[in-house]
Design an enzyme around this catalytic site. Sequence first.
Site, PDB file in Angstrom:
ATOM      1  N   ARG A  67      49.334  45.721-110.890  1.00  0.00           N
ATOM      2  CA  ARG A  67      48.907  44.417-110.357  1.00  0.00           C
ATOM      3  C   ARG A  67      47.929  43.702-111.279  1.00  0.00           C
ATOM      4  O   ARG A  67      47.069  42.957-110.802  1.00  0.00           O
ATOM      5  CB  ARG A  67      48.276  44.559-108.958  1.00  0.00           C
ATOM      6  CG  ARG A  67      49.232  44.980-107.868  1.00  0.00           C
ATOM      7  CD  ARG A  67      50.024  43.805-107.326  1.00  0.00           C
ATOM      8  NE  ARG A  67      51.122  44.286-106.499  1.00  0.00           N
ATOM      9  CZ  ARG A  67      51.080  44.359-105.167  1.00  0.00           C
ATOM     10  NH1 ARG A  67      50.018  43.952-104.523  1.00  0.00           N
ATOM     11  NH2 ARG A  67      52.112  44.813-104.502  1.00  0.00           N
TER      12      ARG A  67
ATOM     13  N   ARG B   4      45.618  38.354-107.828  1.00  0.00           N
ATOM     14  CA  ARG B   4      44.678  37.401-107.222  1.00  0.00           C
ATOM     15  C   ARG B   4      43.225  37.577-107.643  1.00  0.00           C
ATOM     16  O   ARG B   4      42.409  36.697-107.398  1.00  0.00           O
ATOM     17  CB  ARG B   4      44.784  37.482-105.692  1.00  0.00           C
ATOM     18  CG  ARG B   4      46.001  36.750-105.160  1.00  0.00           C
ATOM     19  CD  ARG B   4      46.213  37.039-103.696  1.00  0.00           C
ATOM     20  NE  ARG B   4      46.589  38.434-103.499  1.00  0.00           N
ATOM     21  CZ  ARG B   4      46.761  39.002-102.314  1.00  0.00           C
ATOM     22  NH1 ARG B   4      46.558  38.323-101.219  1.00  0.00           N
ATOM     23  NH2 ARG B   4      47.130  40.266-102.224  1.00  0.00           N
TER      24      ARG B   4
ATOM     25  N   ARG C 162      49.500  30.184-109.393  1.00  0.00           N
ATOM     26  CA  ARG C 162      50.198  30.374-108.122  1.00  0.00           C
ATOM     27  C   ARG C 162      50.147  29.088-107.296  1.00  0.00           C
ATOM     28  O   ARG C 162      51.142  28.696-106.680  1.00  0.00           O
ATOM     29  CB  ARG C 162      49.545  31.530-107.369  1.00  0.00           C
ATOM     30  CG  ARG C 162      50.205  31.883-106.058  1.00  0.00           C
ATOM     31  CD  ARG C 162      49.545  33.151-105.542  1.00  0.00           C
ATOM     32  NE  ARG C 162      50.072  33.580-104.267  1.00  0.00           N
ATOM     33  CZ  ARG C 162      49.480  33.330-103.098  1.00  0.00           C
ATOM     34  NH1 ARG C 162      48.367  32.630-103.056  1.00  0.00           N
ATOM     35  NH2 ARG C 162      50.018  33.779-101.983  1.00  0.00           N
TER      36      ARG C 162
ATOM     37  N   ASP D 197      58.608  41.003-107.786  1.00  0.00           N
ATOM     38  CA  ASP D 197      58.230  41.855-106.660  1.00  0.00           C
ATOM     39  C   ASP D 197      59.397  42.779-106.320  1.00  0.00           C
ATOM     40  O   ASP D 197      60.555  42.425-106.542  1.00  0.00           O
ATOM     41  CB  ASP D 197      57.862  41.016-105.429  1.00  0.00           C
ATOM     42  CG  ASP D 197      57.133  41.865-104.396  1.00  0.00           C
ATOM     43  OD1 ASP D 197      55.926  42.089-104.570  1.00  0.00           O
ATOM     44  OD2 ASP D 197      57.783  42.352-103.448  1.00  0.00           O
TER      45      ASP D 197
ATOM     46  N   TYR E 196      61.112  48.552 -96.121  1.00  0.00           N
ATOM     47  CA  TYR E 196      60.925  47.119 -95.837  1.00  0.00           C
ATOM     48  C   TYR E 196      62.202  46.513 -95.237  1.00  0.00           C
ATOM     49  O   TYR E 196      62.140  45.669 -94.351  1.00  0.00           O
ATOM     50  CB  TYR E 196      60.526  46.362 -97.110  1.00  0.00           C
ATOM     51  CG  TYR E 196      59.134  46.724 -97.579  1.00  0.00           C
ATOM     52  CD1 TYR E 196      58.009  46.080 -97.075  1.00  0.00           C
ATOM     53  CD2 TYR E 196      58.927  47.742 -98.510  1.00  0.00           C
ATOM     54  CE1 TYR E 196      56.728  46.429 -97.476  1.00  0.00           C
ATOM     55  CE2 TYR E 196      57.652  48.094 -98.927  1.00  0.00           C
ATOM     56  CZ  TYR E 196      56.556  47.435 -98.406  1.00  0.00           C
ATOM     57  OH  TYR E 196      55.291  47.793 -98.800  1.00  0.00           O
TER      58      TYR E 196
HETATM   59  O1  1CP Z   1      51.846  44.871-111.198  1.00  0.00           O
HETATM   60  C1  1CP Z   1      52.063  43.683-111.496  1.00  0.00           C
HETATM   61  O2  1CP Z   1      51.190  42.911-111.911  1.00  0.00           O
HETATM   62  C2  1CP Z   1      53.492  43.185-111.452  1.00  0.00           C
HETATM   63  C3  1CP Z   1      53.940  42.506-110.297  1.00  0.00           C
HETATM   64  C4  1CP Z   1      54.134  43.245-108.986  1.00  0.00           C
HETATM   65  C5  1CP Z   1      54.619  44.534-108.718  1.00  0.00           C
HETATM   66  C6  1CP Z   1      54.943  45.632-109.707  1.00  0.00           C
HETATM   67  C7  1CP Z   1      53.925  42.624-107.750  1.00  0.00           C
HETATM   68  C8  1CP Z   1      53.390  41.270-107.554  1.00  0.00           C
HETATM   69  N1  1CP Z   1      54.344  43.470-106.755  1.00  0.00           N
HETATM   70  C9  1CP Z   1      54.756  44.658-107.322  1.00  0.00           C
HETATM   71  C10 1CP Z   1      55.307  45.838-106.651  1.00  0.00           C
HETATM   72  C11 1CP Z   1      55.260  45.924-105.173  1.00  0.00           C
HETATM   73  N2  1CP Z   1      55.441  44.942-104.230  1.00  0.00           N
HETATM   74  C12 1CP Z   1      55.126  47.148-104.484  1.00  0.00           C
HETATM   75  C13 1CP Z   1      55.023  48.493-105.162  1.00  0.00           C
HETATM   76  C14 1CP Z   1      53.675  48.768-105.702  1.00  0.00           C
HETATM   77  C15 1CP Z   1      52.580  48.903-104.698  1.00  0.00           C
HETATM   78  O3  1CP Z   1      52.621  49.863-103.893  1.00  0.00           O
HETATM   79  O4  1CP Z   1      51.654  48.079-104.723  1.00  0.00           O
HETATM   80  C16 1CP Z   1      55.169  46.878-103.111  1.00  0.00           C
HETATM   81  C17 1CP Z   1      55.058  47.876-101.972  1.00  0.00           C
HETATM   82  C18 1CP Z   1      55.381  45.480-102.956  1.00  0.00           C
HETATM   83  C19 1CP Z   1      55.541  44.736-101.679  1.00  0.00           C
HETATM   84  C20 1CP Z   1      54.508  43.711-101.550  1.00  0.00           C
HETATM   85  N3  1CP Z   1      54.522  42.538-102.252  1.00  0.00           N
HETATM   86  C21 1CP Z   1      53.318  43.760-100.790  1.00  0.00           C
HETATM   87  C22 1CP Z   1      52.859  44.929 -99.919  1.00  0.00           C
HETATM   88  C23 1CP Z   1      53.241  44.684 -98.520  1.00  0.00           C
HETATM   89  C24 1CP Z   1      52.784  45.760 -97.541  1.00  0.00           C
HETATM   90  O5  1CP Z   1      51.783  45.527 -96.885  1.00  0.00           O
HETATM   91  O6  1CP Z   1      53.429  46.810 -97.442  1.00  0.00           O
HETATM   92  C25 1CP Z   1      52.635  42.558-101.019  1.00  0.00           C
HETATM   93  C26 1CP Z   1      51.351  42.106-100.399  1.00  0.00           C
HETATM   94  C27 1CP Z   1      53.404  41.808-101.971  1.00  0.00           C
HETATM   95  C28 1CP Z   1      53.066  40.491-102.585  1.00  0.00           C
HETATM   96  C29 1CP Z   1      52.677  40.564-104.019  1.00  0.00           C
HETATM   97  N4  1CP Z   1      53.468  41.103-105.009  1.00  0.00           N
HETATM   98  C30 1CP Z   1      52.842  40.918-106.233  1.00  0.00           C
HETATM   99  C31 1CP Z   1      51.608  40.235-105.997  1.00  0.00           C
HETATM  100  C32 1CP Z   1      50.629  39.809-107.064  1.00  0.00           C
HETATM  101  C33 1CP Z   1      51.505  40.017-104.613  1.00  0.00           C
HETATM  102  C34 1CP Z   1      50.404  39.290-103.893  1.00  0.00           C
HETATM  103  C35 1CP Z   1      50.955  37.928-103.602  1.00  0.00           C
HETATM  104  C36 1CP Z   1      50.017  36.817-103.733  1.00  0.00           C
HETATM  105  O7  1CP Z   1      49.768  36.268-104.820  1.00  0.00           O
HETATM  106  O8  1CP Z   1      49.518  36.414-102.660  1.00  0.00           O
END
Ligand code: 1CP
Length: 343
Positions: free
Chosen positions: A24, A28, A37, A74, A151
């Site tokens: 990540r 943010r 964003r 994502d 999911y």
């Molecule tokens: O790592 C990076 O910078 C690359 C981008 C990336 C990756 C590899 C994002 C951007 N998401 C992911 C993987 C991801 N997405 C995972 C696996 C890794 C982990 O466990 O963190 C999972 C479970 C998700 C699903 C997801 N997407 C969630 C979790 C939901 C939950 O509660 O179970 C969330 C909140 C997101 C949104 C998201 N994806 C990425 C970002 C930066 C964000 C936040 C969105 C925003 O800007 O508001």
Amino acid sequence: MTDKPILRALKGETLPTPPIWMMRQAGRYLPEYRATRAQAGDFLSLCYNSELAAEVTLQPIRRYGFDAAILFADILLLPQALGPKLWFETGEGPRMETTTTPAELAALRPDEEIHETLAPVYETLRILTRELPRETTLIGFAGAPWTVATYMIAGRGTKDQGPAHALKATDRATFAGLIDKITSATILYLSAQVQAGAEVVKLFDSWAGSLKGQDFTDFALKPTARIIAALKAKHPGLPIIAFPREAGDRYIGFARASGADCVAVDNSVSPEWAAENVQKDGCVQGNLAPDLLVSGGEPLVQGARRVTRAFAGGPHIFNLGHGITPDADPDNVKRMIDAVRGA
Ligand code: 1CP
């Protein structure tokens, strides 16, 4: 021939200073991410806007000089490309149309059709291959089938993956069919990412830890092994990182059993334990606790040095045990890197 530090570590080389990136890292906690964003409108629009997705991928590279850039996208884009609607509830997280019945499983789009939706992701990678510094490694990724299935079945994130476990117990054929479907689509998705310029791919199995015993073998290990075998057949020498988060004892032997070149470990295991039990099979990625980037100070510096020291005897990629959180202080990231690089 390559001299990129991440690729050397993935080949099994022990480097004097470990290469470093952060899960990540485009996120943010960075003001420039929040600005881009806002420009894109919302999170999914950012993922599908190749120019802006490439821009946020590059932001942490410019700011910190990480050794790897991870594609900004994502894990939920792949299931969306299979048909179910996906959206993000502000302040809550992802929502998705559920897939829980044989009819819904059968209605998912054919694997080859994912590329229509995912074409902008491949374009993001092509832009990055032109714009990244030559020493920076470009990492593509996907969710592992079990995590993506949690999911698709629940239609949202869940604390205990209850709906997915329930489907596994009540309709194993549909559950296993969904895992197979995600597995085959993921092979095509990651292969297309490699063709577009990803040099390494990573499989995020964020919820692997909730699978126990034979279920872990059947639904975390085996689909991962199938994806890795297919990708290596198509792309000989492609390095692959697996992240079966919170696998605990099942981290032991996971690299050999899955065919992964590197296992990423979370911070529920100590770096000393992982060095002894996991690094003996090859490269390990991890595992500083992300909350240290919020609190900072001497514990952050000591924590980063401890992880670096623990893994110094073998191939290591320095990373966090999970993603950096939005409340982290950007200056603490610099302090962490300095501690690892001995500055
Ligand atoms: O790592 C990076 O910078 C690359 C981008 C990336 C990756 C590899 C994002 C951007 N998401 C992911 C993987 C991801 N997405 C995972 C696996 C890794 C982990 O466990 O963190 C999972 C479970 C998700 C699903 C997801 N997407 C969630 C979790 C939901 C939950 O509660 O179970 C969330 C909140 C997101 C949104 C998201 N994806 C990425 C970002 C930066 C964000 C936040 C969105 C925003 O800007 O508001």
